[in-house]
Write an enzyme that holds these catalytic residues in place. Structure first.
Site, PDB file in Angstrom:
ATOM      1  N   HIS A   1     101.878  15.087  28.514  1.00 57.48           N
ATOM      2  CA  HIS A   1     102.151  15.249  29.924  1.00 57.48           C
ATOM      3  C   HIS A   1     103.088  16.438  29.896  1.00 57.48           C
ATOM      4  CE1 HIS A   1      99.455  11.931  30.522  1.00 57.48           C
ATOM      5  NE2 HIS A   1     100.418  11.062  30.449  1.00 57.48           N
TER       6      HIS A   1
ATOM      7  N   ASP B   1      94.254  14.882  30.816  1.00 54.96           N
ATOM      8  CA  ASP B   1      95.590  14.591  30.916  1.00 54.96           C
ATOM      9  C   ASP B   1      95.874  14.506  32.232  1.00 54.96           C
ATOM     10  OD1 ASP B   1      98.474  15.230  31.271  1.00 54.96           O
ATOM     11  OD2 ASP B   1      98.443  15.979  29.178  1.00 54.96           O
ATOM     12  N   HIS B   2      96.113  13.298  32.790  1.00 53.23           N
ATOM     13  CA  HIS B   2      96.103  13.145  34.206  1.00 53.23           C
ATOM     14  C   HIS B   2      97.430  13.953  34.757  1.00 53.23           C
ATOM     15  CE1 HIS B   2      99.260   9.812  33.456  1.00 53.23           C
ATOM     16  NE2 HIS B   2      99.592  10.022  34.672  1.00 53.23           N
TER      17      HIS B   2
HETATM   18  C1  BG6 Z   1     100.687   7.311  30.673  1.00 49.19           C
HETATM   19  C2  BG6 Z   1     101.611   6.698  29.803  1.00 49.19           C
HETATM   20  O1  BG6 Z   1     100.001   8.391  30.180  1.00 49.19           O
HETATM   21  O2  BG6 Z   1     101.755   7.993  31.983  1.00 49.19           O
HETATM   22  C3  BG6 Z   1     102.589   5.578  30.444  1.00 49.19           C
HETATM   23  O3  BG6 Z   1     100.845   6.146  28.880  1.00 49.19           O
HETATM   24  C4  BG6 Z   1     103.246   6.218  31.621  1.00 49.19           C
HETATM   25  O4  BG6 Z   1     103.443   5.103  29.775  1.00 49.19           O
HETATM   26  C5  BG6 Z   1     102.217   7.166  32.697  1.00 49.19           C
HETATM   27  O5  BG6 Z   1     103.563   5.185  32.311  1.00 49.19           O
HETATM   28  C6  BG6 Z   1     103.040   7.759  33.791  1.00 49.19           C
HETATM   29  O6  BG6 Z   1     102.240   8.111  34.637  1.00 49.19           O
HETATM   30  P1  BG6 Z   1     102.715   8.677  36.003  1.00 49.19           P
HETATM   31  O7  BG6 Z   1     101.448   9.205  36.650  1.00 49.19           O
HETATM   32  O8  BG6 Z   1     103.042   7.343  36.564  1.00 49.19           O
HETATM   33  O9  BG6 Z   1     103.873   9.662  35.943  1.00 49.19           O
END
Ligand code: BG6
Length: 506
Positions: free
Chosen positions: A244, A181-182
């Site tokens: 997230h 989960d980045h």
């Molecule tokens: C991803 C989603 O997991 O996270 C995207 O699939 C979203 O739709 C993105 O744009 C948002 O990540 P960050 O790091 O740009 O907030």
């Protein structure tokens, strides 16, 4: 240290966007920062036929674009660690050939059998690839570890997540599975733990005696771009909240762990998921809200509505905005509402947690009698990463009028500190074998369980409205009604941490 040992990193879906934008640049950064061992190899795997050289050229190009480097010597040295193998995902012969190729590289470059498999493919292959790897004996840990990193989404709903879980656990052990989960890889998300547990001043107030409500916002100014096909089958709730944002809620709400051991931290996170109060059918009607962006004019240019985007069904009812109010039923949080919202095509890109403290028990000052001067602690995850405390101060002059002022810290004030990308951190941890920042199966299942009533009702109950909102606005106006107190609204954040307001300069 385990990460000093050699390994092979196999990327499935190696010609895709994620590999180009995030994975290869992250591995490159680790390499140039001397965080990888001398002996390692990366094998890109996908259906397309490339030679090693063709793949290296593609990745050189990607590094030029997505990494702020033009150090050709380092890029050259790094790309020589890259190899390529085309593969048919559901063909055992392909996996036997992959095993042979890995064996050759291990011997040629003196690499151990430690191996990481990164699944950056369409999600319908998340069950297939691990099963074929196991059939080819590529999960065998007799002489070295074998780990799988799985991208989101882990399942489409509760049922499919449970099915995927069973498929994976047939041939792999839980500790071999790293569900990415980045958001957990973001420095500022991890800093939630440090802000809370390394400061004596916050934690005593971090409970229902002092906190009025908690707000988590993740807004994006972009629309669905080229991902309309994927997004239309997903929607904001699945795409952002299920993973997230619930993880961010868990880190905000968890109890202090007994130690920094991965299991200790993850147990506390899981307890939050277990304490989420299930949505009743009435709650779904009153405490959830969905929206979809419509066409508008932004800076004199036409902005497309969601249904006009490439890959999106013209009658789509997929939400691009979701807002929820819910409770965490435990001793610390009893009675404190959590508000979570996310959306595409909102005015600005911001992710933040706002702790709204209760007002003072007695209003002593004339213009103090509403919560416009209640204390807020804003933990900004991105951009202008930092922490902001809002508090009331006397307006200079006669009388005792109060105004809200800011005390703020910006990460940008720390000099010489490079913030590693989320993928860099998570890939590094997966090589070290540190599972702290990866989601455990039970958490994911609990998150699906929690959201199931909302997903079902939004799908099956036509009485639950899907509100339109013009692209570039803060979502459906109706979302303000979720916050019951008439003196309060969502915070409308600006790009700069210290500013807010619907009309702020974006
Ligand atoms: C991803 C989603 O997991 O996270 C995207 O699939 C979203 O739709 C993105 O744009 C948002 O990540 P960050 O790091 O740009 O907030």
């Amino acid at each position: 240290m385990e990460h000093n040992k050699s390994f092979i990193y196999v990327i499935f879906g190696a010609s895709g966007d994620l590999a180009k934008r995030k994975l290869i640049p992250a591995l490159y950064s680790l390499y140039v920062n001397n965080l990888l061992p001398n002996n390692f190899a990366i094998i890109g795997v996908s259906r397309t036929n490339y030679t090693d050289n063709e793949y290296r050229n593609k990745m050189r190009e990607a590094l030029g674009k997505f990494n702020e480097t033009n150090n050709t010597a380092e890029i050259e040295a790094f790309t020589h660690k890259l190899f390529y193998k085309s593969l048919i995902y559901d063909n055992s012969k392909s996996y036997n050939q992959l095993a042979l190729r890995m064996g050759i590289l291990q011997r040629e470059y003196n690499i151990s059998t430690n191996t990481l498999y990164y699944l950056s493919t369409p999600p319908d292959l998340y069950g297939t690839i691990p099963q074929y790897l196991a059939t080819a004996g590529l999960n065998d840990q007799t002489t070295g570890w074998k780990r799988i990193i799985i991208e989101k989404p882990f399942g489409y709903d509760l049922e499919s997540a449970l099915k995927l879980k069973d498929e994976l656990l047939k041939d792999w052990k839980e500790e071999q599975l790293y569900r990415i989960d980045h958001y957990l890889g973001k420095e500022t998300v991890q800093n939630l733990l440090v802000t809370r547990f390394s400061n004596g001043i916050f934690e005593p107030l971090w409970n229902n005696n002092f906190i009025h409500h908690v707000e988590v916002t993740s807004s994006e100014s972009i629309g669905v771009e080229q991902r309309g096909g994927y997004y239309d089958n997903s929607g904001a709730l699945r795409d952002m909240v299920q993973n997230h944002l619930l993880q961010v809620v868990a880190l905000t709400a968890m109890e202090p762990p007994a130690s920094l051991e991965p299991s200790s931290i993850r147990n506390e996170i899981y307890k939050v998921f277990q304490s989420l109060r299930p949505f009743s059918s009435d709650d779904v009607k009153t405490n959830t809200l969905r929206g979809q962006y419509t066409a508008s004019t932004l800076k004199k240019e036409k902005a497309l509505g969601y249904r006009e985007e490439e890959g999106v069904n013209m009658q789509s009812t997929t939400e691009t905005y979701a807002a929820l109010k819910f409770y965490i039923d435990n001793w610390r949080w009893g009675g404190v509402p959590f508000y979570v919202r996310t959306g595409k095509r909102l005015p600005t890109r911001v992710t933040e947690v706002v702790i709204h403290f209760k007002p003072t028990p007695h209003f002593l000052f004339s213009n103090h009698a509403n919560c416009s001067s209640c204390n807020q602690l804003v933990i900004r995850i991105q951009p202008d990463e930092g922490v902001l405390l809002k508090f009331g101060m006397k307006i200079p002059g006669s009388g005792f009028d109060v105004q809200n002022v800011n005390m703020d810290f910006h990460y940008s004030d720390l000099t010489n500190q490079r913030i590693p990308s989320a993928y860099e951190r998570l890939i590094f941890d997966s090589i070290k074998g540190d599972t702290t920042l990866f989601a455990r199966t039970e958490e994911i299942i609990a998150a699906w369980k929690f959201l199931s009533p909302v997903l079902d009702a939004w799908k099956n109950n036509p009485d639950i409205p899907l509100y339109g909102y013009p692209a570039g606005t803060w979502g459906p106006e109706k979302a303000d009604d979720l916050i019951e107190n008439k003196d309060m609204t969502w915070r409308y954040p600006c790009k700069n941490l210290s500013d807010d307001g619907i009309y702020c300069e974006l």
